[in-house]
Design a protein around this motif. Structure first.
Motif, mmCIF file in Angstrom:
data_model
loop_
_atom_site.group_PDB
_atom_site.id
_atom_site.type_symbol
_atom_site.label_atom_id
_atom_site.label_comp_id
_atom_site.label_asym_id
_atom_site.label_seq_id
_atom_site.Cartn_x
_atom_site.Cartn_y
_atom_site.Cartn_z
ATOM 1 N N LEU A 1 3.200 -1.035 4.304
ATOM 2 C CA LEU A 1 2.364 0.167 4.300
ATOM 3 C C LEU A 1 3.289 1.380 4.262
ATOM 4 O O LEU A 1 4.037 1.629 5.217
ATOM 5 N N ALA A 2 3.252 2.130 3.167
ATOM 6 C CA ALA A 2 4.152 3.262 2.993
ATOM 7 C C ALA A 2 3.368 4.533 2.703
ATOM 8 O O ALA A 2 2.386 4.512 1.967
ATOM 9 N N PHE B 1 -0.161 -4.682 -5.710
ATOM 10 C CA PHE B 1 -0.416 -3.351 -5.165
ATOM 11 C C PHE B 1 -1.882 -3.294 -4.771
ATOM 12 O O PHE B 1 -2.753 -3.718 -5.533
ATOM 13 N N CYS B 2 -2.168 -2.744 -3.591
ATOM 14 C CA CYS B 2 -3.550 -2.686 -3.112
ATOM 15 C C CYS B 2 -3.925 -1.252 -2.759
ATOM 16 O O CYS B 2 -3.222 -0.583 -2.005
ATOM 17 N N MET B 3 -5.030 -0.783 -3.327
ATOM 18 C CA MET B 3 -5.578 0.546 -3.002
ATOM 19 C C MET B 3 -7.002 0.339 -2.488
ATOM 20 O O MET B 3 -7.963 0.340 -3.255
ATOM 21 N N TYR C 1 0.875 -1.176 0.000
ATOM 22 C CA TYR C 1 0.000 0.000 0.000
ATOM 23 C C TYR C 1 0.904 1.214 0.000
ATOM 24 O O TYR C 1 1.845 1.317 0.801
ATOM 25 N N LEU C 2 0.616 2.172 -0.863
ATOM 26 C CA LEU C 2 1.427 3.379 -0.974
ATOM 27 C C LEU C 2 0.495 4.567 -1.128
ATOM 28 O O LEU C 2 -0.236 4.670 -2.117
ATOM 29 N N GLY C 3 0.473 5.447 -0.157
ATOM 30 C CA GLY C 3 -0.425 6.596 -0.224
ATOM 31 C C GLY C 3 -0.517 7.280 1.123
ATOM 32 O O GLY C 3 0.202 6.959 2.067
#
Length: 291
Positions: free
Chosen positions: A224-225, A270-272, A192-194
């Protein structure tokens, strides 16, 4: 042409700094070569009241004391700033939690930009303030002669809301070419990036879902970033600490561009898991990176 764009967010805003601010800056640094562009944004600590970046005039209004006060004062003062500026067209980048009260004669020359429909999630996230945010969103769609959004699904939802009475156009978000040039790998982690916003981004759902995945796939990890306010970071930390899969969840915190590219290149998935957002830049970047 003189273009004025009103948006609370700014790429350097430590409380937010979301993809919408990046999108606006990238669009207008291109348009600034042929047009006069002014961005009116919210205040934050260390920000100049006025500066020029990439040919864009940036005006920041409101207090930098706290996030909540910054949003409220922006909502009050941004329309006043618009009244003092000379413009041919202006864009209202709508935020349910910082809605602008603009006279009808001004709205007739404006374009409404909506990234998503928050709906009742506003009330679930902030029970008292969220009620006003929900009401503001319901009223704003019918208040402007033209609407822009960023994804076909959001466009269809907005068309249903306005009953076809207002034109709604979809203007997609671009992506930096660097992500297309990454060499994909397949390391055993979900990324997760956001922004770290537990409710909006659905991070509680992701942590809970990963606990199920972790039982079935012993070798997989979750990374988690991203950056976020102290309150949201603490809340996410508590969720991770309470997870049965906590030993396989890594909190990266804020990452620079090189680290971001490396994570996108190497992740398996990638998960959003956003609850209601449109088509975010992070998802576009991940797709460009082959994920």
């Amino acid at each position: 042409m003189r273009i004025c764009h009103l948006s609370y967010d700014d790429p350097a805003n430590p409380w937010l700094g979301g993809g919408g601010a990046v999108r606006a800056r990238q669009i207008y640094r291109r348009l600034a070569a042929a047009h006069e562009v002014t961005l009116v944004t919210g205040g934050f600590r260390g920000a100049a009241a006025e500066e020029y970046v990439d040919g864009i005039r940036i005006l920041r209004t409101g207090t930098a004391a706290t996030y909540g006060r910054s949003r409220m004062e922006y909502a009050l003062r941004a329309p006043q700033a618009l009244d003092k500026l000379a413009w041919d067209v202006w864009v209202h980048e709508f935020s349910a939690f910082a809605p602008l009260c603009v006279p009808r004669r001004t709205r007739r020359r404006g374009v409404l930009l909506l990234y998503h429909l928050v709906g009742m999630h506003a009330v679930r996230k902030h029970p008292l303030v969220g009620l006003f945010a929900w009401l503001a969103e319901r009223r704003v769609l019918a208040a402007y002669p033209r609407v822009i959004t960023i994804s076909s699904s959001v466009r269809q939802a907005e068309l249903r809301r306005v009953g076809g009475q207002v034109p709604v156009d979809c203007v997609g978000t671009g992506v930096d070419a660097r992500y297309l040039e990454l060499e994909p790998a397949d390391d055993p982690f979900v990324l997760y990036l956001g922004r770290l916003d537990v409710h909006t981004k659905g991070l509680d759902l992701l942590v809970a879902a990963f606990a199920v995945v972790a039982r079935r796939h012993p070798g997989i990890e979750l990374v988690l970033a991203g950056r976020g306010g102290a309150g949201e970071a603490d809340r996410l930390g508590r969720l991770v600490a309470a997870s049965p899969a906590r030993q396989r969840i890594r909190l990266e915190g804020a990452v620079n561009e090189d680290r971001k590219c490396d994570l996108l290149r190497r992740c398996r998935l990638f998960c959003m898991p956003s609850r209601y957002e449109g088509w975010g830049i992070a998802a576009i970047e991940a797709a460009a990176a082959g994920k």
